[in-house]
Design an enzyme around this catalytic site. Structure first.
Site, PDB file in Angstrom:
ATOM      1  CG  ASP A  80      42.111  42.007  31.235  1.00 53.74           C
ATOM      2  OD1 ASP A  80      43.029  41.808  32.064  1.00 53.74           O
ATOM      3  OD2 ASP A  80      40.913  42.101  31.564  1.00 53.74           O
ATOM      4  CD  GLU A 141      42.182  42.797  37.374  1.00 58.89           C
ATOM      5  OE1 GLU A 141      42.160  43.109  38.569  1.00 58.89           O
ATOM      6  OE2 GLU A 141      41.855  43.610  36.457  1.00 58.89           O
TER       7      GLU A 141
END
Length: 381
Positions: A80, A141
């Site tokens: 991400d 994350e």
């Protein structure tokens, strides 16, 4: 072991231009599955963590069996990116990559992903013997490490690894603090501020007295504390009834972490307990609710530990000088270390991350790939 610089660059651009903001990583996950399938991965596993994280895909664990009789290791990256992350267009100026300026670039953490992929391509196309390798690629994350938190550590066979996720280059993070998040709700009593202010209990002023005695900022070489947000009140003519506060404490020392957390909670509890109604007309008393939760545990790796000695030995074989640092932030490595999986953080070359000025240089990604190859093969040249 010849690294194809242009192939690495092309793959990095493709990764960056495949949008993957937090909780919307599916397209880059599909791309990674295709790439690792073409590299004949022995296993490509996707977990069901999306039921917990709210992402549109799960974490990936990709395994290559290897043929050297060496302990397996893993390399970890996250899929991400932070916003603005949609419609990324990469601008290459020489060997420097940036976005065109309206979005982030995504080198956090796609520079790490690109190096992992090029590492395996070099190993495969040259039939190079290597140790068993795993690639642990997480979602979400950037919004609290929640992909790594939702990953079952039993999926990872290796006991040691490296998170490729830090700014700068030729840098290894060996220590990172634990973080406690503190959510505070302070309840007062609403009243009309012009007609009957004495009937109310001003939650903002009660909170302000507590905040004034809270530890804040850098407290010592290992510990920081911060009052990060405060929200409350409805209008200037209403005595504010409720205030919500978000605070945090970070420390490399668990005892200090616990002590400073207690100091902050005690400041609010004691302020509420000792509140006095000087008018004698208040329609109630203040109260406070405090929620403390550990966001991630301490990460602490000594230079003598095998996981650090391995990367040091690999760098030495490449005449690469590494620096070792203590970090102040958290990453997936904190979560893995908390599960007993010794994990160091390796910088990938990215700079100005979480901004539209983000950039990375091709040579840094090439050198990162060389370092991964050296650890995969334990080359001595």
């Amino acid at each position: 072991m010849e690294i194809d610089r242009e192939r690495l660059a092309k793959n990095f651009i493709e990764l960056c231009e495949t949008d993957s903001p937090s909780r919307h990583e599916k397209q880059v996950s599909l791309l990674l599955k295709d790439i690792f399938t073409s590299l004949q991965a022995d296993e490509i596993l996707e977990d069901a963590s999306n039921a917990i994280t709210g992402s549109d895909c799960g974490n990936l664990v990709i395994r290559f069996a290897g043929s050297l009789d060496l302990d397996p290791i893993f390399f970890s990256c996250h899929m991400d990116t932070v916003e603005p992350a949609r419609g990324v267009e990469v601008l290459r100026t020489g060997d420097v990559f940036t976005s065109k300026g309206e979005t982030i670039l995504g080198s956090d953490d796609k520079s790490g992903l690109a190096a992992c992929i090029e590492c395996m391509r070099v190993l495969k196309e040259n039939n190079i013997l290597h140790r068993p390798l795993e690639f642990v690629i997480t979602t979400c994350e950037e919004i609290g490490l929640i992909g790594a938190k939702a990953l079952d550590p039993a999926m990872i066979r290796a006991k040691e690894g490296y998170a490729l996720d830090s700014t700068g280059f030729a840098k290894v993070i060996t220590h990172a603090p634990a973080l406690n998040r503190i959510d505070i709700t302070l309840q007062g009593v609403a009243a009309h501020a012009g007609l009957h202010p004495e009937w109310g209990v001003n939650a903002i002023t009660v909170a302000a007295k507590a905040i004034a005695v809270c530890p804040c900022g850098r407290l010592d070489d290992e510990t920081t504390a911060n009052i990060g947000t405060i929200q409350g009140g409805m209008a200037s003519n209403i005595v504010p009834e409720t205030v919500t506060i978000q605070a945090e404490v970070r420390s490399h020392n668990q005892q200090r972490l616990d002590a400073v957390t207690r100091e902050i909670t005690a400041a609010f509890e004691q302020t509420v307990a000792t509140w006095k109604d000087h008018t004698g007309q208040a329609k109630g008393t203040p109260s406070v609710q405090i929620d403390v939760r550990e966001d991630f545990p301490i990460m602490a790796l000594e230079k003598e530990s095998p996981v650090i000695q391995r990367v040091a030995k690999a760098a030495e074989s490449l005449s690469m000088h590494l620096v070792y640092e203590k970090g102040g932030g958290g990453s997936d490595a904190n979560i893995f270390n908390g599960h007993g999986l010794a994990t160091a953080i390796i910088a990938t070359g990215m700079t100005n991350v979480h901004s539209t000025n983000e950039q990375v240089e091709l040579q840094d990604m090439v050198d990162l790939t060389r370092l991964l190859l050296a650890m995969a093969t334990e080359q001595q040249s």
